[in-house]
Design an enzyme around this catalytic site. Structure first.
Site: not given
Ligand code: IMP
Length: 203
Positions: A13, A185, A74
């Site tokens: 990220k 996104h 998020d």
């Molecule tokens: P966080 O935003 O780091 O809490 O992640 C949220 C969760 O959403 C991740 O662990 C993935 O399971 C899923 N996720 C978010 N963005 C992506 C993406 O670009 N590809 C695949 N999974 C995603």
């Protein structure tokens, strides 16, 4: 120079943020690099709420002499045929330590018999930027796709192997990082936030 601090430990990220936000002319740091060590419970019910909770908590913890904006994100997957599950629980779905091979197979199994036109899904990313004096700005980005019938592709992470883009005839795990960042996104939410920072927060 004003600092832009991103509340994440995820190097992927951070790399993406540096690529997209680099031309703001600000120093971009992770919370760890900025010396902020804070564990924040993501107990919101929307992506936006969780991003605001994280960014505001970290901004409140900034040293008083540090001139900085704190950003947090998020994100997750919404599957329409499953009432938008796993949604804000995407990382915690079936347990945080369960492999994505198992999570992805489970989602495909739960869609057994669902026809292609009803397999619509989207990745959503909310970004919040907060300052010590209590200003908060948010953006949201999405990418629309369909849940496939099997895992495909080795790139990306998480649910990418089952997230199929009909227009590109590929899953997001079959895109290069550059191709994915250009339409993702998170890329969309970051580009929108860059404009907000440029016009409202960068002194
Ligand atoms: P966080 O935003 O780091 O809490 O992640 C949220 C969760 O959403 C991740 O662990 C993935 O399971 C899923 N996720 C978010 N963005 C992506 C993406 O670009 N590809 C695949 N999974 C995603």
């Amino acid at each position: 120079m004003k600092k832009l601090i991103f509340a994440t430990g995820n190097q992927g990220k951070l790399r993406e943020i540096r690529e997209i936000m680099g031309d703001l002319g600000m120093e971009i740091l992770s919370t760890k690099e900025a010396g902020i060590d804070l564990s924040v419970e993501e107990n919101g019910t929307t992506f936006r709420e969780n991003a605001v909770i994280k960014a505001s908590a970290c901004a409140a913890a900034l040293p008083s002499d540090m001139d900085a904006i704190v950003m947090a994100d998020d994100s997750g997957l919404e599957v329409d045929a499953l009432n938008k599950e796993p949604g804000v629980y995407s990382a915690r779905y079936m347990g945080e330590d369960t492999s994505y091979r198992i999570k992805n197979r489970n989602l495909v199994e739960r869609l057994e018999g669902v026809p292609v036109e009803k397999r619509t899904a989207r990745f959503v990313c909310a970004i919040a930027a907060a300052t010590k004096d209590g200003q908060v700005f948010t953006t949201e980005g999405t990418i629309e796709g369909k849940i496939g019938y099997e895992e495909r592709g080795e790139n990306g992470f998480g649910y990418d192997p089952i997230f199929y883009l009909p227009d590109m005839s590929r899953t997001t795990a079959e895109l290069s990082p550059e191709e994915k960042n250009a339409i993702s996104h998170r890329g969309n939410a970051l580009r929108a936030m860059k404009e907000i920072i440029r016009s409202n927060l960068k002194k």
